[in-house]
Design a protein around this motif. Structure first.
Motif, PDB file in Angstrom:
ATOM      1  N   LEU A 469       0.826  -1.196   0.000  1.00 36.48           N
ATOM      2  CA  LEU A 469       0.000   0.000   0.000  1.00 36.48           C
ATOM      3  C   LEU A 469       0.865   1.253   0.000  1.00 36.48           C
ATOM      4  O   LEU A 469       1.925   1.291   0.643  1.00 36.48           O
ATOM      5  CB  LEU A 469      -0.903   0.014   1.230  1.00 36.48           C
ATOM      6  CG  LEU A 469      -2.001  -1.058   1.269  1.00 36.48           C
ATOM      7  CD1 LEU A 469      -2.671  -1.063   2.630  1.00 36.48           C
ATOM      8  CD2 LEU A 469      -3.019  -0.818   0.170  1.00 36.48           C
ATOM      9  N   PRO A 470       0.425   2.295  -0.675  1.00 37.64           N
ATOM     10  CA  PRO A 470       1.160   3.553  -0.616  1.00 37.64           C
ATOM     11  C   PRO A 470       1.102   4.123   0.803  1.00 37.64           C
ATOM     12  O   PRO A 470       0.130   3.896   1.540  1.00 37.64           O
ATOM     13  CB  PRO A 470       0.421   4.448  -1.615  1.00 37.64           C
ATOM     14  CG  PRO A 470      -0.919   3.825  -1.796  1.00 37.64           C
ATOM     15  CD  PRO A 470      -0.744   2.365  -1.569  1.00 37.64           C
ATOM     16  N   PRO A 471       2.105   4.864   1.216  1.00 33.22           N
ATOM     17  CA  PRO A 471       2.161   5.379   2.594  1.00 33.22           C
ATOM     18  C   PRO A 471       0.926   6.166   3.011  1.00 33.22           C
ATOM     19  O   PRO A 471       0.503   6.095   4.169  1.00 33.22           O
ATOM     20  CB  PRO A 471       3.417   6.258   2.588  1.00 33.22           C
ATOM     21  CG  PRO A 471       4.272   5.668   1.507  1.00 33.22           C
ATOM     22  CD  PRO A 471       3.327   5.185   0.454  1.00 33.22           C
ATOM     23  N   ALA A 472       0.325   6.912   2.082  1.00 34.31           N
ATOM     24  CA  ALA A 472      -0.838   7.722   2.435  1.00 34.31           C
ATOM     25  C   ALA A 472      -2.020   6.875   2.877  1.00 34.31           C
ATOM     26  O   ALA A 472      -2.842   7.316   3.684  1.00 34.31           O
ATOM     27  CB  ALA A 472      -1.236   8.604   1.249  1.00 34.31           C
ATOM     28  N   ILE A 473      -2.130   5.669   2.351  1.00 38.90           N
ATOM     29  CA  ILE A 473      -3.187   4.744   2.764  1.00 38.90           C
ATOM     30  C   ILE A 473      -2.730   3.901   3.938  1.00 38.90           C
ATOM     31  O   ILE A 473      -3.466   3.703   4.911  1.00 38.90           O
ATOM     32  CB  ILE A 473      -3.606   3.857   1.584  1.00 38.90           C
ATOM     33  CG1 ILE A 473      -4.349   4.689   0.533  1.00 38.90           C
ATOM     34  CG2 ILE A 473      -4.474   2.688   2.052  1.00 38.90           C
ATOM     35  CD1 ILE A 473      -4.792   3.907  -0.686  1.00 38.90           C
ATOM     36  N   ASP A 474      -1.514   3.434   3.876  1.00 32.84           N
ATOM     37  CA  ASP A 474      -0.995   2.563   4.930  1.00 32.84           C
ATOM     38  C   ASP A 474      -1.044   3.246   6.299  1.00 32.84           C
ATOM     39  O   ASP A 474      -1.281   2.601   7.329  1.00 32.84           O
ATOM     40  CB  ASP A 474       0.434   2.161   4.593  1.00 32.84           C
ATOM     41  CG  ASP A 474       0.944   1.033   5.477  1.00 32.84           C
ATOM     42  OD1 ASP A 474       0.370  -0.059   5.429  1.00 32.84           O
ATOM     43  OD2 ASP A 474       1.903   1.264   6.226  1.00 32.84           O
ATOM     44  N   SER A 475      -0.848   4.549   6.314  1.00 35.83           N
ATOM     45  CA  SER A 475      -0.826   5.286   7.581  1.00 35.83           C
ATOM     46  C   SER A 475      -2.195   5.348   8.246  1.00 35.83           C
ATOM     47  O   SER A 475      -2.290   5.697   9.433  1.00 35.83           O
ATOM     48  CB  SER A 475      -0.309   6.711   7.347  1.00 35.83           C
ATOM     49  OG  SER A 475      -1.206   7.440   6.509  1.00 35.83           O
ATOM     50  N   LEU A 476      -3.262   5.007   7.526  1.00 37.02           N
ATOM     51  CA  LEU A 476      -4.625   5.059   8.069  1.00 37.02           C
ATOM     52  C   LEU A 476      -5.063   3.730   8.671  1.00 37.02           C
ATOM     53  O   LEU A 476      -6.167   3.639   9.215  1.00 37.02           O
ATOM     54  CB  LEU A 476      -5.604   5.464   6.966  1.00 37.02           C
ATOM     55  CG  LEU A 476      -5.317   6.788   6.253  1.00 37.02           C
ATOM     56  CD1 LEU A 476      -6.316   7.007   5.133  1.00 37.02           C
ATOM     57  CD2 LEU A 476      -5.340   7.956   7.243  1.00 37.02           C
ATOM     58  N   ILE A 477      -4.207   2.721   8.604  1.00 35.55           N
ATOM     59  CA  ILE A 477      -4.589   1.363   8.995  1.00 35.55           C
ATOM     60  C   ILE A 477      -3.896   0.972  10.283  1.00 35.55           C
ATOM     61  O   ILE A 477      -2.677   1.108  10.422  1.00 35.55           O
ATOM     62  CB  ILE A 477      -4.246   0.372   7.856  1.00 35.55           C
ATOM     63  CG1 ILE A 477      -5.040   0.729   6.595  1.00 35.55           C
ATOM     64  CG2 ILE A 477      -4.525  -1.060   8.287  1.00 35.55           C
ATOM     65  CD1 ILE A 477      -4.598  -0.029   5.364  1.00 35.55           C
TER      66      ILE A 477
END
Length: 564
Positions: A469-477
Motif C-alpha cells: 500500500l502507498p504510505p498515504a493509505i498505509d498510515s490510516l490502517i
C-alpha cells in the motif's frame, strides 16, 4: 401500496405461526444487521418451516408490495442479505435457516438441498457415504449455507472444485407484471401446481435415485481444473461476477427466492498429506504455485495462505472459535452463536452491561485455555512472515515431496510435513482467521476504527501478488490480515482502521489500486450494497427481477440507488 402492515403480518402469522414472525427490534436485530456491514429497519423477519410456507409467505409479501430480502445464514461480508439504510416501502426478511432438508440422489453422487441447509449439515450427511460437498466450513465466515454459496458464486477453499455453481434449481421469481412464477429446473418430476411441487420437495417425495435419470444440466463447475492451471492467462481463475458462472439461481444474490438446489458431491480423499511451508521471500511461494499448477499430474486439494500478522491476530482473537470447533465439531457452532446473540441482546437491554458482552466473555475464557497451536507452527511463525498450508491427495504426495525437497530448506524458507494433528490444527487456525478481525475490533473499540473487508481475485499470471500500500493509505490502517486461497489467487484482505477514518472513502481509494492491478472484486461474497455491479452481473439481476422487488439496491452504491 400497503396502507398498514397489520393485514400482512396477520397473513404471515397464519402461514408460519406467530412465534416465527418476529417484529420486536431486539428479536429482529441479529437478522437485520450484516455480519460485517449493513443494517436497517424491517417490518418483520419471517422464519418458514417448509418450502410451502416459504412460498406462501413470499407470495403474500409480493401481493402486499413490500420489499423482500431472502436470507439464510447472514454470513456475507457486503450486506447483501440485510437491509441497508432507508427504503420507500416496508422490508420483510424471509430467513430460511429452519429449512434444513437434504436429499441424496444417484447413490449420493448428487444432493438436493433445501434453502436452510448449511455446509455443516451437508458435510455430516455425506460423511457416511465417503463423499464431500463443494466446500467445507467456510473460508471467510463460519456457518455458511449451501444455497448462499450458490447464490453468491462463492469459491471455497478446495482447489479442484471451483466456485459453487449449478444450473439445477427450484426458485420463484417476480415477473414484470408483479405475478410470482415458480421455476422447477431441478430435473425432477415433482408435480404440476406450485403448491404440489413445494409440498413434495419439502416432504422428500423425490423420484427414487434410480429413476432420477442423468441430469440434463451441470450441477458443478466442470472446467475449473483446466482454468486454474492456465497460469499464463491475464485474467482471474474465478470471481463473483464471471459471466460464465451466472445462471438463474447461481449468482442471483437474492434476486429470486430459492427453495432448493441440486448439486454434485465429490469423493472424499482418504489418504492425504499436508505440508506447512514458511518463507520470507514471496517469490518462493510464486515459484511453488506456478510449478505445481503447470507441471503436477495432481492438483492440490487446498493451498491456504496466511500472513504472519493474520497468524498473530487469529492466535489471540480466534482462539475460542478454534477450540470450539476442535472440541465440539462444526455442527455445535450454530448453537454457540445463538447463545452469543442472546447474551448480546441481554446486554443491550441492560445498559449497565458492557457492549459486546459475549465477545468479552469468550475472549476472557480463551485466555484461560492452554496454547492451542503446535510447537512447530509457533516456530515457523517466529521464523517466517508468509505461511502456506498445502494439502495433497494420495497420488500427488510423491510429487509434492519431491518438489519441496528441492526447494527447502533455503536461505529464506523451510517446510515440514504435518502429522495428522498438526494438519488439523493448521487448517483450523486458518479458518479462525475469518472472524478474528471482528473480535479484535470488539475488544479494542475504544482505540480503533471500522473494518474494511476485501476479497479479491488476482490474474492467473500475476507473480507479484502481495499487496504493497502507498504510505498515504498505509498510515490510516491500524492492523491488516492477509489470507486466502493461494493457488486460485483469491485473497481475503481485512483492514482494521485507525479511529476517525471513513471506511467507504478509503475502500474506494483501494479499489483504484486494485483496478490498476487488473484484479476482480469482490471475488466470493457478491457485490452486496458496497460495490456497483458490473454490466454482466447487473443484466443478470434485471433479468431475474425485472420489477426490482427483491433486495433492491443490491449491486448499487448509495449514490446509484433508485428504489423504483
Amino acid at each position: 401500496m400497503l396502507s398498514t402492515p397489520a393485514p400482512l403480518l396477520d397473513q404471515l402469522r397464519a402461514i408460519v405461526g406467530p412465534r416465527h414472525v418476529l417484529t420486536d427490534g431486539d428479536a429482529t436485530r441479529a437478522y437485520a444487521t450484516g455480519y460485517r456491514y449493513g443494517g436497517g429497519d424491517v417490518l418483520a423477519v419471517v422464519r418458514p418451516g417448509t418450502p410451502l410456507e416459504q412460498y406462501r409467505a413470499f407470495c403474500a409479501c409480493i401481493a402486499a408490495d413490500v420489499i423482500v430480502i431472502a436470507q439464510a445464514a447472514n454470513t456475507g461480508l457486503t450486506g447483501g442479505s440485510t437491509p441497508d439504510g432507508a427504503y420507500d416501502r416496508p422490508v420483510v426478511i424471509i430467513n430460511t435457516l429452519r429449512l434444513k432438508g437434504i436429499h441424496t440422489l444417484l447413490g449420493g453422487a448428487q444432493v438436493v438441498c433445501l434453502a436452510g441447509a448449511t455446509l455443516y449439515d451437508l458435510e455430516r450427511e455425506l460423511a457416511p457415504m465417503g463423499r464431500e460437498p463443494h466446500s467445507v466450513i467456510g473460508s471467510s465466515c463460519i456457518g455458511a449455507s449451501v444455497i448462499g454459496g450458490v447464490c453468491n458464486n462463492s469459491g471455497g477453499a478446495l482447489i479442484r472444485r471451483g466456485p459453487a455453481y449449478t444450473e439445477m434449481a427450484l426458485f420463484a421469481r417476480v415477473l414484470a407484471d408483479g405475478t410470482v412464477e415458480l421455476v422447477n429446473h431441478l430435473g425432477l418430476e415433482l408435480g404440476g401446481a406450485p403448491e404440489e411441487i413445494l409440498d413434495n420437495i419439502g416432504r422428500g417425495r423425490l423420484p427414487m435415485a434410480e429413476d432420477a435419470g442423468a441430469p440434463r444440466c451441470v450441477a458443478s463447475c466442470q472446467d475449473y481444473a483446466e482454468r486454474v492451471r492456465d497460469i499464463a492467462a491475464p485474467s482471474p481463475a474465478r470471481y463473483n461476477a464471471d459471466p460464465q458462472r451466472l445462471f438463474e439461481a447461481s449468482g442471483s444474490a437474492g434476486k429470486v427466492m430459492v427453495f432448493a438446489v441440486r448439486l454434485d458431491t465429490f469423493p472424499r480423499d482418504e489418504q492425504t498429506a499436508t505440508f506447512y511451508i514458511g518463507t520470507n521471500d514471496t517469490a518462493e511461494l510464486t515459484r511453488l504455485r506456478r510449478t505445481i499448477l503447470s507441471q503436477f499430474q495432481e492438483l492440490p486439494i487446498s493451498g491456504e495462505y496466511i500472513h504472519r500478522d493474520a497468524f498473530d491476530i487469529a492466535a489471540i482473537y480466534g482462539k475460542d472459535v478454534f477450540v470450539a470447533i476442535e472440541r465440539f465439531g462444526t455442527d455445535r457452532l450454530p448453537r454457540l452463536f445463538a447463545l452469543k446473540n442472546r447474551i448480546d441482546a441481554l446486554a443491550r437491554r441492560w445498559r449497565i452491561l458492557p457492549a459486546n458482552l459475549s465477545d468479552r466473555v469468550m475472549q476472557a475464557a480463551s485466555r484461560l485455555m492452554p496454547d492451542h497451536l503446535p510447537p512447530r507452527m509457533r516456530q515457523w511463525h517466529d521464523r517466517f512472515a508468509h505461511h502456506l498450508i498445502l494439502k495433497m491427495p494420495r497420488d500427488g504426495v510423491t510429487e509434492a515431496r519431491g518438489l519441496l525437497a528441492q526447494m527447502f530448506p533455503s536461505a529464506t524458507g523451510d517446510m515440514f510435513e504435518c502429522t495428522p494433528m498438526e494438519a488439523k490444527k493448521a487448517f483450523l487456525h486458518r479458518f479462525a482467521v475469518a472472524g478474528a478481525a471482528i473480535r479484535y475490533r470488539a475488544m479494542h473499540a475504544d482505540r480503533v476504527g471500522d473494518i474494511i473487508a476485501l476479497d479479491i481475485a488476482l490474474r492467473r499470471n500475476d507473480e507479484d501478488w502481495l499487496e504493497v500500500l502507498p504510505p498515504a493509505i498505509d498510515s490510516l490502517i491500524e492492523a491488516r490480515l492477509y489470507y486466502g486461497h493461494f493457488f486460485c489467487h483469491v485473497f481475503h484482505q481485512d483492514y482494521i482502521l485507525k479511529p476517525g477514518v471513513d471506511p467507504l472513502a478509503l475502500e474506494h481509494r483501494m479499489w483504484e489500486l486494485l483496478d490498476v492491478r487488473g484484479a476482480e472484486y469482490p471475488a466470493e461474497h457478491n457485490v452486496g450494497h458496497l460495490y456497483p455491479a458490473k454490466p454482466a452481473l447487473a443484466a443478470h439481476y434485471r433479468a431475474l427481477d425485472p420489477g426490482n422487488r427483491l433486495n433492491p439496491g443490491i449491486g448499487q452504491t448509495s449514490r446509484q440507488r433508485d428504489w423504483r
